[in-house]
Design a protein around this motif. Structure first.
Motif, PDB file in Angstrom:
ATOM      1  N   ILE A  78       0.812  -1.218   0.000  1.00  0.00           N
ATOM      2  CA  ILE A  78       0.000   0.000   0.000  1.00  0.00           C
ATOM      3  C   ILE A  78       0.846   1.268   0.000  1.00  0.00           C
ATOM      4  O   ILE A  78       0.417   2.303  -0.509  1.00  0.00           O
ATOM      5  CB  ILE A  78      -1.011   0.036   1.177  1.00  0.00           C
ATOM      6  N   ASP A  79       2.068   1.207   0.546  1.00  0.00           N
ATOM      7  CA  ASP A  79       2.910   2.415   0.600  1.00  0.00           C
ATOM      8  C   ASP A  79       3.253   2.895  -0.807  1.00  0.00           C
ATOM      9  O   ASP A  79       2.970   4.040  -1.179  1.00  0.00           O
ATOM     10  CB  ASP A  79       4.193   2.141   1.386  1.00  0.00           C
ATOM     11  N   SER A  80       3.862   2.027  -1.594  1.00  0.00           N
ATOM     12  CA  SER A  80       4.208   2.412  -2.974  1.00  0.00           C
ATOM     13  C   SER A  80       2.967   2.538  -3.834  1.00  0.00           C
ATOM     14  O   SER A  80       2.943   3.301  -4.803  1.00  0.00           O
ATOM     15  CB  SER A  80       5.189   1.404  -3.581  1.00  0.00           C
ATOM     16  N   GLY A  81       1.905   1.809  -3.464  1.00  0.00           N
ATOM     17  CA  GLY A  81       0.648   1.920  -4.205  1.00  0.00           C
ATOM     18  C   GLY A  81       0.042   3.306  -4.081  1.00  0.00           C
ATOM     19  O   GLY A  81      -0.419   3.891  -5.068  1.00  0.00           O
ATOM     20  N   ILE A  82       0.033   3.860  -2.863  1.00  0.00           N
ATOM     21  CA  ILE A  82      -0.493   5.214  -2.649  1.00  0.00           C
ATOM     22  C   ILE A  82       0.386   6.235  -3.372  1.00  0.00           C
ATOM     23  O   ILE A  82      -0.127   7.188  -3.980  1.00  0.00           O
ATOM     24  CB  ILE A  82      -0.569   5.532  -1.139  1.00  0.00           C
TER      25      ILE A  82
ATOM     26  N   LYS B  28      17.622   2.075 -16.378  1.00  0.00           N
ATOM     27  CA  LYS B  28      17.380   1.946 -17.821  1.00  0.00           C
ATOM     28  C   LYS B  28      16.223   2.831 -18.273  1.00  0.00           C
ATOM     29  O   LYS B  28      16.115   3.170 -19.451  1.00  0.00           O
ATOM     30  CB  LYS B  28      17.055   0.497 -18.184  1.00  0.00           C
ATOM     31  N   HIS B  29      15.368   3.218 -17.324  1.00  0.00           N
ATOM     32  CA  HIS B  29      14.126   3.903 -17.672  1.00  0.00           C
ATOM     33  C   HIS B  29      14.037   5.340 -17.156  1.00  0.00           C
ATOM     34  O   HIS B  29      13.302   6.145 -17.719  1.00  0.00           O
ATOM     35  CB  HIS B  29      12.932   3.099 -17.134  1.00  0.00           C
ATOM     36  N   PHE B  30      14.754   5.660 -16.086  1.00  0.00           N
ATOM     37  CA  PHE B  30      14.685   7.017 -15.533  1.00  0.00           C
ATOM     38  C   PHE B  30      15.896   7.295 -14.651  1.00  0.00           C
ATOM     39  O   PHE B  30      16.664   6.383 -14.324  1.00  0.00           O
ATOM     40  CB  PHE B  30      13.395   7.251 -14.745  1.00  0.00           C
ATOM     41  N   THR B  31      16.047   8.561 -14.248  1.00  0.00           N
ATOM     42  CA  THR B  31      17.176   8.987 -13.409  1.00  0.00           C
ATOM     43  C   THR B  31      16.732   9.289 -11.982  1.00  0.00           C
ATOM     44  O   THR B  31      17.548   9.269 -11.059  1.00  0.00           O
ATOM     45  CB  THR B  31      17.833  10.247 -14.017  1.00  0.00           C
ATOM     46  N   VAL B  32      15.453   9.571 -11.798  1.00  0.00           N
ATOM     47  CA  VAL B  32      14.877   9.858 -10.473  1.00  0.00           C
ATOM     48  C   VAL B  32      13.713   8.910 -10.245  1.00  0.00           C
ATOM     49  O   VAL B  32      12.922   8.657 -11.154  1.00  0.00           O
ATOM     50  CB  VAL B  32      14.383  11.322 -10.386  1.00  0.00           C
ATOM     51  N   VAL B  33      13.608   8.394  -9.016  1.00  0.00           N
ATOM     52  CA  VAL B  33      12.511   7.467  -8.711  1.00  0.00           C
ATOM     53  C   VAL B  33      11.944   7.758  -7.328  1.00  0.00           C
ATOM     54  O   VAL B  33      12.674   8.086  -6.394  1.00  0.00           O
ATOM     55  CB  VAL B  33      12.998   5.995  -8.811  1.00  0.00           C
ATOM     56  N   LEU B  34      10.619   7.675  -7.213  1.00  0.00           N
ATOM     57  CA  LEU B  34       9.923   7.783  -5.928  1.00  0.00           C
ATOM     58  C   LEU B  34       9.662   6.383  -5.397  1.00  0.00           C
ATOM     59  O   LEU B  34       9.447   5.446  -6.187  1.00  0.00           O
ATOM     60  CB  LEU B  34       8.605   8.531  -6.081  1.00  0.00           C
ATOM     61  N   ASN B  35       9.679   6.227  -4.074  1.00  0.00           N
ATOM     62  CA  ASN B  35       9.337   4.930  -3.492  1.00  0.00           C
ATOM     63  C   ASN B  35       8.458   5.101  -2.260  1.00  0.00           C
ATOM     64  O   ASN B  35       8.121   6.221  -1.878  1.00  0.00           O
ATOM     65  CB  ASN B  35      10.602   4.114  -3.169  1.00  0.00           C
ATOM     66  N   GLY B  36       8.087   3.989  -1.651  1.00  0.00           N
ATOM     67  CA  GLY B  36       7.187   4.014  -0.494  1.00  0.00           C
ATOM     68  C   GLY B  36       7.893   3.850   0.833  1.00  0.00           C
ATOM     69  O   GLY B  36       7.241   3.579   1.852  1.00  0.00           O
ATOM     70  N   GLU B  37       9.209   4.022   0.854  1.00  0.00           N
ATOM     71  CA  GLU B  37       9.972   3.837   2.086  1.00  0.00           C
ATOM     72  C   GLU B  37       9.502   4.820   3.162  1.00  0.00           C
ATOM     73  O   GLU B  37       9.251   5.985   2.885  1.00  0.00           O
ATOM     74  CB  GLU B  37      11.461   4.052   1.808  1.00  0.00           C
ATOM     75  N   GLY B  38       9.399   4.325   4.376  1.00  0.00           N
ATOM     76  CA  GLY B  38       8.984   5.162   5.499  1.00  0.00           C
ATOM     77  C   GLY B  38       7.568   4.903   5.978  1.00  0.00           C
ATOM     78  O   GLY B  38       7.203   5.291   7.087  1.00  0.00           O
ATOM     79  N   GLY B  39       6.768   4.226   5.156  1.00  0.00           N
ATOM     80  CA  GLY B  39       5.391   3.952   5.557  1.00  0.00           C
ATOM     81  C   GLY B  39       5.310   3.079   6.799  1.00  0.00           C
ATOM     82  O   GLY B  39       4.476   3.302   7.680  1.00  0.00           O
ATOM     83  N   ASP B  40       6.178   2.077   6.883  1.00  0.00           N
ATOM     84  CA  ASP B  40       6.177   1.184   8.049  1.00  0.00           C
ATOM     85  C   ASP B  40       6.571   1.922   9.318  1.00  0.00           C
ATOM     86  O   ASP B  40       6.017   1.670  10.396  1.00  0.00           O
ATOM     87  CB  ASP B  40       7.140   0.020   7.816  1.00  0.00           C
TER      88      ASP B  40
ATOM     89  N   ASP C 161      13.409   2.321  15.871  1.00  0.00           N
ATOM     90  CA  ASP C 161      13.466   2.008  14.441  1.00  0.00           C
ATOM     91  C   ASP C 161      13.741   3.255  13.604  1.00  0.00           C
ATOM     92  O   ASP C 161      14.476   3.207  12.622  1.00  0.00           O
ATOM     93  CB  ASP C 161      12.157   1.350  13.990  1.00  0.00           C
ATOM     94  N   LEU C 162      13.142   4.381  14.008  1.00  0.00           N
ATOM     95  CA  LEU C 162      13.372   5.634  13.289  1.00  0.00           C
ATOM     96  C   LEU C 162      14.789   6.160  13.488  1.00  0.00           C
ATOM     97  O   LEU C 162      15.389   6.717  12.571  1.00  0.00           O
ATOM     98  CB  LEU C 162      12.360   6.689  13.746  1.00  0.00           C
TER      99      LEU C 162
ATOM    100  N   VAL D  97      16.856   8.480  -5.519  1.00  0.00           N
ATOM    101  CA  VAL D  97      15.633   7.939  -4.918  1.00  0.00           C
ATOM    102  C   VAL D  97      15.032   8.966  -3.965  1.00  0.00           C
ATOM    103  O   VAL D  97      15.734   9.532  -3.123  1.00  0.00           O
ATOM    104  CB  VAL D  97      15.916   6.627  -4.154  1.00  0.00           C
ATOM    105  N   ARG D  98      13.724   9.183  -4.105  1.00  0.00           N
ATOM    106  CA  ARG D  98      13.007  10.127  -3.253  1.00  0.00           C
ATOM    107  C   ARG D  98      11.877   9.408  -2.512  1.00  0.00           C
ATOM    108  O   ARG D  98      11.151   8.618  -3.121  1.00  0.00           O
ATOM    109  CB  ARG D  98      12.421  11.270  -4.096  1.00  0.00           C
ATOM    110  N   SER D  99      11.707   9.716  -1.236  1.00  0.00           N
ATOM    111  CA  SER D  99      10.747   9.006  -0.388  1.00  0.00           C
ATOM    112  C   SER D  99       9.760   9.981   0.244  1.00  0.00           C
ATOM    113  O   SER D  99      10.064  10.597   1.277  1.00  0.00           O
ATOM    114  CB  SER D  99      11.495   8.239   0.712  1.00  0.00           C
ATOM    115  N   PRO D 100       8.569  10.141  -0.336  1.00  0.00           N
ATOM    116  CA  PRO D 100       7.594  11.104   0.200  1.00  0.00           C
ATOM    117  C   PRO D 100       7.211  10.867   1.658  1.00  0.00           C
ATOM    118  O   PRO D 100       6.967  11.825   2.399  1.00  0.00           O
ATOM    119  CB  PRO D 100       6.383  10.919  -0.719  1.00  0.00           C
ATOM    120  N   PHE D 101       7.148   9.599   2.100  1.00  0.00           N
ATOM    121  CA  PHE D 101       6.794   9.333   3.502  1.00  0.00           C
ATOM    122  C   PHE D 101       7.874   9.837   4.463  1.00  0.00           C
ATOM    123  O   PHE D 101       7.611  10.028   5.650  1.00  0.00           O
ATOM    124  CB  PHE D 101       6.592   7.830   3.732  1.00  0.00           C
ATOM    125  N   LEU D 102       9.086  10.043   3.953  1.00  0.00           N
ATOM    126  CA  LEU D 102      10.184  10.484   4.812  1.00  0.00           C
ATOM    127  C   LEU D 102      10.418  11.984   4.730  1.00  0.00           C
ATOM    128  O   LEU D 102      11.476  12.482   5.119  1.00  0.00           O
ATOM    129  CB  LEU D 102      11.461   9.723   4.464  1.00  0.00           C
TER     130      LEU D 102
END
Length: 583
Positions: free
Chosen positions: A270-274, A357-369, A438-439, A462-467
């Motif tokens: 759900i983190d990366s899904g949102i 191979k596809h991009f230089t910047v990526v968003l992920n769901g890290e931090g949701g837990d 953990d934090l 890599v960019r993490s909106p939850f963080l």
């Protein structure tokens, strides 16, 4: 994103260019993967600063580093992104002339106006160094959560730092001595907490801290930020849902700012899904997503990731992780440079490789837990509090081990280990305290190290909106019963997720991103693990006796216990000694 480095000589000693120029060039070459687009350095009497650049904002030469302010009193090398740089720039325009569209130039002028207090205005991920020629002072800072690294060494002659210790560990007068206390911590944790690095006298600057270094040998480390878990109970559940969603949307908007191709790591959770849902809604372009999975169905989440990709009509790409990835272990251990054994380093490495191979910047769901109590050990702490007395706990642990032996169902062994750890440590059964730990430790010294090293080795940001700093501070105020309601983890985030994703995806059982090492070590990698851990050179270190290693392997092979975790740590440690000490 960039690789940064620098050195200050103590006393009245100026830089000897005949000696230092070859070292500067070697240092920058070791950081090339962090910034393949450009490199540069400056020398000012007793100081040099250098940087390699991965261009993300303003791809022109105006963004080359080191950056210099108008009167050449300040020099900056910067790694990271300041997401609110446009807003800060608007406030600075009246007092400064800008020659670029970069966030690094905004940072330089912000320091010019506010000094070290500039840190409180920054919303982003960063590690940077500013040489203040007027003060004759080197200012080095790391972001609040520890997304970007700074490692350093000093003696009575000089202070040297870099994004990665491999950039300076072979310099003259930098000792390469193993730290036995760090090795002990690694075997217990699988990673090294700050300031440990595996080498004596080489340190990591902790998250939320800065360094001040002066030519008189004055080296000062100060904290400028810490977590505050003060829950507020004056909002209803619906009010919390609205506030959380609005802040997350804002965080995603900031992280969609880029002058190069951008995508999303989609795990199927759900983190990366949102993040995929919000990015698709905000962006005017069709998003690109990348996922990694396994051949073993128990571990594979690719079908769920594909469902989410279809919902939001993304350009979707997949990579399968197989046991032959173990051939990359020496290369991966070299890049990590510290003893490190989070098993998800393997799939994460290939995920980053495919992503580039596809991009230089990526968003992920890290931090949701971390924000919403998503880890299973929080549930087990609740279970533990209900099982009394001690004899009953021991009985349940024994029963779980018995069930694992006969069924080979991994969860029985996992739950037994969680309960055993709670028994051993006699910890205060406080979920809030565990979340704070953990934090402060697990997130920056394990998860964010893994993300930084694997991404930058592939020249990927890599960019993490939850963080996001403000999102983390908001999440810390959410009452615990809205994060962990009964035994339901991420309760309120799942309520928000239902707005974007179907119920079966939101409430499905989480598998995580760990490779099936337990199965691999019993099957396709059984010969490999025996050979590597019976290595005579490794056994001479007497970290674990030959008999105990063989017992660990045999017990694992015959399902007496799942020893994949400790076997993996020993394997990674063996490779670390081989790559970093023997060579």
């Amino acid at each position: 994103m960039c690789g940064i480095a620098g050195k200050i000589f103590f006393g009245n000693k100026d830089v000897d260019k005949s000696e230092e120029l070859p070292l500067i060039k070697k240092t920058l070459s070791m950081l090339y993967h962090r910034g393949p687009d450009d490199e540069g350095y400056i020398i000012d009497r007793n100081v040099w600063l250098g940087a390699t650049r991965l261009a993300i904002l303003d791809l022109s030469s105006a963004g080359y580093q080191p950056l210099v302010n108008e009167d050449k009193s300040l020099y900056l090398v910067f790694n990271g992104e300041i997401y609110n740089y446009l807003e800060l720039k608007d406030k600075l325009k009246g007092r400064h002339k800008f020659k670029s569209q970069t966030d690094s130039e905004v940072l330089l002028h912000l320091y010019e106006d506010y000094g070290v207090e500039c840190l409180k205005y920054l919303r982003g991920m960063f590690a940077f160094a500013i040489w203040d020629r007027r003060k004759r002072e080197l200012f080095i800072a790391r972001d609040r959560l520890g997304k970007k690294p700074v490692k350093y060494y000093y003696n009575d002659k000089f202070f040297i730092f870099a994004s990665e210790l491999k950039a300076f560990i072979d310099h003259p007068n930098v000792p390469k001595e193993v730290d036995p206390i760090a090795i002990d911590l690694f075997l217990k944790m699988g990673y090294l907490p700050s300031p440990k690095t595996g080498f004596k006298h080489i340190h990591k600057l902790p998250p939320g801290h800065y360094l001040l270094v002066r030519p008189n040998r004055d080296v000062v480390v100060k904290r400028y930020w810490k977590y505050d878990f003060n829950e507020r109970d004056d909002w209803t559940e619906n009010e919390w849902k609205q506030v959380i969603e609005e802040k997350l949307i804002e965080s995603v908007k900031f992280r969609l700012r880029s002058d190069v191709p951008l995508g999303i790591h989609l795990s199927g959770g759900i983190d990366s899904g949102i993040i995929t849902a919000l990015s698709s809604s905000i962006s005017k372009k069709r998003m690109t997503t990348v996922s990694a999975g396994f051949d073993e169905p128990f571990y594979d989440e690719l079908p769920y990731a594909k469902k989410i990709a279809n919902i939001f009509n993304t350009h979707h790409h997949e990579v399968i992780i197989r046991p032959d990835i173990i051939e990359l272990l020496p290369k991966i251990v070299y890049q990590f440079e510290e003893p490190f054994a989070d098993p998800s380093m393997l799939p994460t490495w290939l995920l980053m490789q495919e992503s580039r191979k596809h991009f230089t910047v990526v968003l992920n769901g890290e931090g949701g837990d971390e924000c919403f109590a998503g880890y299973p050990w929080y549930q087990m702490m609740k279970v533990y509090s209900f099982i009394k007395p001690q004899q009953a706990r021991n009985l349940i642990i024994g029963l779980l081990k018995y069930l694992y032996f006969f069924t080979h169902y991994k969860d029985f062994d996992t739950f037994a280990k969680y309960l055993a750890v709670l028994n051993e440590d006699k910890i205060n059964n406080s979920i809030i305290k565990k979340m704070l730990e953990d934090l402060r430790v697990y997130l920056p010294d394990d998860l964010l190290v893994k993300t930084d090293i694997t991404s930058m080795a592939n020249s990927l940001e890599v960019r993490s909106p939850f963080l996001d700093q403000e999102f983390i501070e908001l999440a810390a105020q959410i009452p615990l019963n809205l994060k962990l309601k009964g035994f339901q983890t991420k309760y309120i985030l799942k309520k928000i997720a239902l707005k974007y994703m179907p119920k079966d995806l939101v409430f499905r059982r989480k598998k995580g991103f760990l490779p099936p090492l337990d199965e691999w070590f019993r099957n396709k990698l059984s010969v490999y693990i025996n050979r590597e851990l019976s290595d005579k050179r490794f056994n001479k270190l007497k970290i674990v006796s030959d008999i105990n290693i063989q017992k660990l392997i045999d017990n694992h092979l015959f399902y007496r216990s799942n020893n994949a975790e400790i076997l993996w740590r020993l394997l990674c440690l063996n490779k670390w000694f081989e790559v970093w000490i023997d060579n």
